[in-house]
Structure formats: structure tokens, C-alpha cells
Design a protein around this motif. Structure first.
Motif, short mmCIF file in Angstrom:
data_model
loop_
_atom_site.label_atom_id
_atom_site.label_comp_id
_atom_site.label_asym_id
_atom_site.label_seq_id
_atom_site.Cartn_x
_atom_site.Cartn_y
_atom_site.Cartn_z
N GLN A 7 -26.88 16.93 33.23
CA GLN A 7 -27.99 17.66 32.60
C GLN A 7 -28.18 19.03 33.25
OE1 GLN A 7 -31.12 14.59 33.03
NE2 GLN A 7 -31.40 14.77 30.81
N TYR A 8 -28.18 19.04 34.58
CA TYR A 8 -28.38 20.30 35.30
C TYR A 8 -27.21 21.26 35.04
CZ TYR A 8 -31.99 17.77 37.96
OH TYR A 8 -33.09 17.06 38.32
N PHE A 9 -25.99 20.72 35.04
CA PHE A 9 -24.81 21.55 34.80
C PHE A 9 -24.89 22.21 33.41
CE2 PHE A 9 -20.69 21.46 32.55
CZ PHE A 9 -20.09 22.56 33.15
N ALA A 11 -27.53 22.82 31.61
CA ALA A 11 -28.63 23.79 31.59
C ALA A 11 -28.20 25.11 32.21
CB ALA A 11 -29.84 23.22 32.33
N VAL A 12 -27.49 25.06 33.35
CA VAL A 12 -27.01 26.30 33.98
C VAL A 12 -25.96 26.97 33.10
CG1 VAL A 12 -25.84 27.28 35.99
CG2 VAL A 12 -27.52 25.46 36.30
N ALA A 13 -25.06 26.19 32.52
CA ALA A 13 -24.01 26.75 31.68
C ALA A 13 -24.61 27.45 30.46
CB ALA A 13 -23.05 25.64 31.24
N GLU A 14 -25.70 26.93 29.92
CA GLU A 14 -26.28 27.52 28.71
C GLU A 14 -27.19 28.70 29.01
OE1 GLU A 14 -28.11 24.19 26.76
OE2 GLU A 14 -26.21 23.56 25.82
N THR A 15 -27.84 28.69 30.17
CA THR A 15 -28.74 29.81 30.51
C THR A 15 -28.05 30.87 31.36
OG1 THR A 15 -29.52 28.68 32.51
CG2 THR A 15 -30.76 28.28 30.46
N ARG A 16 -26.94 30.48 32.00
CA ARG A 16 -26.23 31.35 32.95
C ARG A 16 -27.17 31.89 34.02
NH1 ARG A 16 -20.89 32.17 30.99
NH2 ARG A 16 -20.64 30.45 29.52
N HIS A 17 -28.10 31.01 34.43
CA HIS A 17 -29.10 31.44 35.41
C HIS A 17 -29.69 30.18 36.07
CE1 HIS A 17 -32.57 33.50 37.16
NE2 HIS A 17 -31.97 34.65 36.86
N GLN A 34 -28.53 22.06 44.70
CA GLN A 34 -27.93 21.01 45.53
C GLN A 34 -27.17 20.00 44.66
OE1 GLN A 34 -31.12 19.31 47.81
NE2 GLN A 34 -31.46 21.18 49.02
N GLN A 35 -27.75 19.65 43.51
CA GLN A 35 -27.10 18.68 42.63
C GLN A 35 -25.83 19.26 42.02
OE1 GLN A 35 -27.75 15.44 42.11
NE2 GLN A 35 -29.30 15.64 43.73
N ILE A 36 -25.84 20.55 41.68
CA ILE A 36 -24.64 21.19 41.15
C ILE A 36 -23.53 21.20 42.21
CG2 ILE A 36 -23.65 23.37 40.34
CD1 ILE A 36 -25.34 22.01 38.23
N LYS A 37 -23.88 21.50 43.45
CA LYS A 37 -22.89 21.49 44.54
C LYS A 37 -22.34 20.08 44.75
CE LYS A 37 -24.76 25.49 47.02
NZ LYS A 37 -25.47 25.96 48.24
N ALA A 38 -23.22 19.08 44.66
CA ALA A 38 -22.77 17.70 44.81
C ALA A 38 -21.80 17.32 43.70
CB ALA A 38 -23.98 16.76 44.81
N ASP A 59 -12.63 27.77 34.98
CA ASP A 59 -11.81 26.99 34.04
C ASP A 59 -12.23 25.52 34.06
OD1 ASP A 59 -10.44 29.25 33.34
OD2 ASP A 59 -8.69 28.83 34.61
N ALA A 60 -12.54 25.02 35.25
CA ALA A 60 -13.00 23.63 35.37
C ALA A 60 -14.34 23.45 34.65
CB ALA A 60 -13.11 23.23 36.83
N GLY A 61 -15.22 24.43 34.81
CA GLY A 61 -16.51 24.37 34.12
C GLY A 61 -16.36 24.41 32.61
N GLU A 62 -15.45 25.26 32.12
CA GLU A 62 -15.20 25.33 30.67
C GLU A 62 -14.67 24.00 30.14
OE1 GLU A 62 -15.93 27.61 28.62
OE2 GLU A 62 -16.05 29.53 29.67
N ALA A 63 -13.84 23.34 30.93
CA ALA A 63 -13.30 22.05 30.50
C ALA A 63 -14.37 20.96 30.51
CB ALA A 63 -12.13 21.65 31.42
N LEU A 64 -15.28 21.02 31.49
CA LEU A 64 -16.30 19.99 31.61
C LEU A 64 -17.41 20.13 30.56
CD1 LEU A 64 -17.56 17.58 33.12
CD2 LEU A 64 -18.63 19.24 34.67
N LEU A 65 -17.74 21.36 30.16
CA LEU A 65 -18.92 21.59 29.32
C LEU A 65 -18.93 20.77 28.04
CD1 LEU A 65 -21.58 23.05 28.94
CD2 LEU A 65 -20.32 25.00 27.97
N PRO A 66 -17.88 20.79 27.20
CA PRO A 66 -17.96 19.99 25.96
C PRO A 66 -18.04 18.49 26.24
CG PRO A 66 -15.75 20.90 26.25
CD PRO A 66 -16.63 21.56 27.27
#
Length: 295
Positions: A7-9, A11-17, A34-38, A59-66
Motif C-alpha cells: 500500500q505504501y509503495f 502511494a509513493v509511486a502514484e504521488t512521487r512524493h 522505514q516500511q519502503i526500505k524494509a 526498473d524494479a519499481g516499474e515491474a512491481l507496480l502493476p
């Protein structure tokens, strides 16, 4: 990997903030970071490129988002399905219907619904169609069986046509047959000079009958007026006059009555199932709606 981290990931990916994402998911920004780093440690890859004032997906984030979005959507679907299942085990349905439909159409459908969903309480409001439209608008009812067309200045309702029902003339077998002896059908014009047993104001049957008499060129003569369906049928059995009622009612409750069809084109009314357009009916109400439409 935890559901909350996804959920946190997202939210950050969609707001870029990070700060805005923390506000979106109602958590403190340090906790979100902290949760994103974990999550990144768990996956063994950075998910975001963090530059001053600029957040971008790796690239890893782009793969994980969908995949993360799909997991969250599936979780929402699962939660919704379970909640709807719970609603079918307990709860209530508030259904309005005219007295004639309570007598004719509803008993078999409500029995089938109760057999399938014994934990659902059925609250029935019996009234005239115009009154039921007002009760729907007030939010007192989930569904209502009403007569079309809707009254002028009706609230926004979604209606689905259920059936078209013929009307018949009922009279006492001890009284003279309307239109004369031996008649297999009767015209509305034949009711001129007959004493009518009439429903109270607010009943669509009253308005329909009076309008048909006036269209035939006469003003109806009331022997008794102001009754509900059972009272009207009882007064007719007692020989106080004749009445125009739905065929379904005459079939089910016509013991001790003479039933005479109306000659073509006759009279009919259209029954519809209605609910407020701006509020979706509860799950149990939607299930009752389905059973009524499939009856």
C-alpha cells in the motif's frame, strides 16, 4: 513482504512524493519511509531513485507496480465479497408494495427468499404506489413495487418493469351481474349506474378506475370509499357494490366473488421494481430484486 508495505509503495509511486503519500495512507512520513526500505531489503532491489525534489521508479519499481496494484485490488475484491456474504447471513430488506401485490405476487417469492436466506429480516411496508415513491425518496425503503408511470415530480428512481397486469371487475354472486346476466365480459361503460366500492386516496387503482370511467363519459358512483384491498373485497362480498381489482388478486382472493373480465381493450397496469438512483441497494436487497425479476 507485507500487505501494508505494498500500500505504501503504490502511494509513493502514484504521488512521487513521500510526504504526500504518507498523508494519503494516514501514517507518519518516517514510518512510511522505514516500511519502503524494509520492502526494498526484502526484495533485494531499490524501488525508487531518490534525487532531491524528485522521486522516480527504478526498473524494479516499474515491474512491481502493476503487480502490487493487482494484489491490492484482489484484496479489496476479497473484502467486498466477504462483506456481501456476511450481509446475506444477517441483516434486513425493507420492501414496499401495494396491498394487491402483497396478496398476489409476493408470498411465493418471499417464501423462496426466506428459505434461501433465513437470517435476513423482511420488513414489508404495505401502501399505495404514490406513498411508496415518497418512502423510497426518504430512504425508508430499500426497494418498492410500484405502478408506472411515476407520479409527476417524482424523485430520481431507477425502475425495472416487472409485469403488466390485467384488471377485472368483481361483484357478489348474490347481486345482479354488472352489465346484465349472462355477460362473459363487461365494458367500463357498463359500470355507469353501478355502485362502486372504491379504494382510498393514494391508491393507483382508484385513480385508474376513476379516469377510465370519466373517459367513458360518466362520473363513478361510490357506495363505499376509503378502504384497503381486504376491506374492498369484503364489502363487495357483502353486496355493497362492485370493484375493479387486479386479476392476480381476484385469482388468489376471489372466493365468494364473481369475477368478470373487462372487454378489450380493457384496463391494465404496469408494475415495476424501483429503488433510489443515488443509493445502491444493500446486497440482500439486490438478491431479492434478482429473485423478483427471475420469478
Amino acid at each position: 513482504m507485507q500487505f501494508q508495505q505494498l500500500q505504501y509503495f503504490v502511494a509513493v509511486a502514484e504521488t512521487r512524493h513521500f510526504t504526500r503519500a504518507a498523508e494519503l495512507v494516514h501514517v507518519a512520513q518516517p514510518s512510511l519511509s522505514q516500511q519502503i526500505k524494509a520492502l526494498e531489503r526484502e526484495l533485494g532491489a531499490d524501488l525508487f531513485l531518490r534525487a532531491r525534489g524528485n522521486i522516480a521508479l527504478t526498473d524494479a519499481g516499474e515491474a512491481l507496480l502493476p503487480l502490487a496494484r493487482r494484489i491490492l485490488a484482489d484484496a479489496d475484491t476479497a473484502r467486498h465479497e466477504v462483506q456481501e456474504l456476511v450481509q446475506l447471513r444477517s441483516g434486513r430488506v425493507r420492501l414496499g408494495a401495494t396491498p394487491s401485490l402483497c396478496t398476489g405476487l409476493l408470498p411465493d417469492v418471499l417464501r423462496a427468499f426466506h428459505d434461501r436466506y433465513p437470517g435476513i429480516r423482511l420488513l414489508i411496508e404495505e401502501s399505495g404506489s404514490h406513498d411508496l415513491v415518497r418512502e423510497l425518496a426518504r430512504g425508508v425503503l430499500d426497494l418498492a413495487l410500484i405502478v408506472l408511470p411515476l407520479p409527476p415530480a417524482s424523485p430520481a428512481l431507477t425502475t425495472v418493469e416487472l409485469l403488466r397486469e390485467d384488471l377485472v371487475v368483481v361483484s357478489s354472486p348474490e347481486a345482479r351481474a354488472p352489465g346484465g346476466p349472462g355477460r362473459r365480459t363487461v365494458r367500463i361503460a357498463d359500470l355507469e349506474g353501478e355502485r362502486l366500492v372504491m379504494f382510498r386516496h393514494g391508491y393507483d387503482l382508484r385513480e385508474l378506475t376513476v379516469a377510465a370511467c370519466r373517459a367513458a363519459g360518466f362520473e363513478p358512483d361510490f357506495a363505499v370509499e376509503g378502504g384497503e384491498m381486504d376491506a374492498v373485497l369484503g364489502f363487495v362480498r357483502a353486496g355493497l357494490g362492485v370493484a375493479v381489482v387486479p386479476r392476480m388478486v381476484a385469482t388468489r382472493s376471489g372466493r365468494g366473488l364473481r369475477v368478470t373480465p373487462l372487454a378489450r381493450p380493457g384496463l391494465a397496469r404496469t408494475i415495476a421494481l424501483a429503488h433510489r438512483s443515488d443509493v445502491a441497494p444493500p446486497r440482500a436487497a439486490r438478491e431479492l430484486q434478482r429473485m423478483l425479476l427471475e420469478r
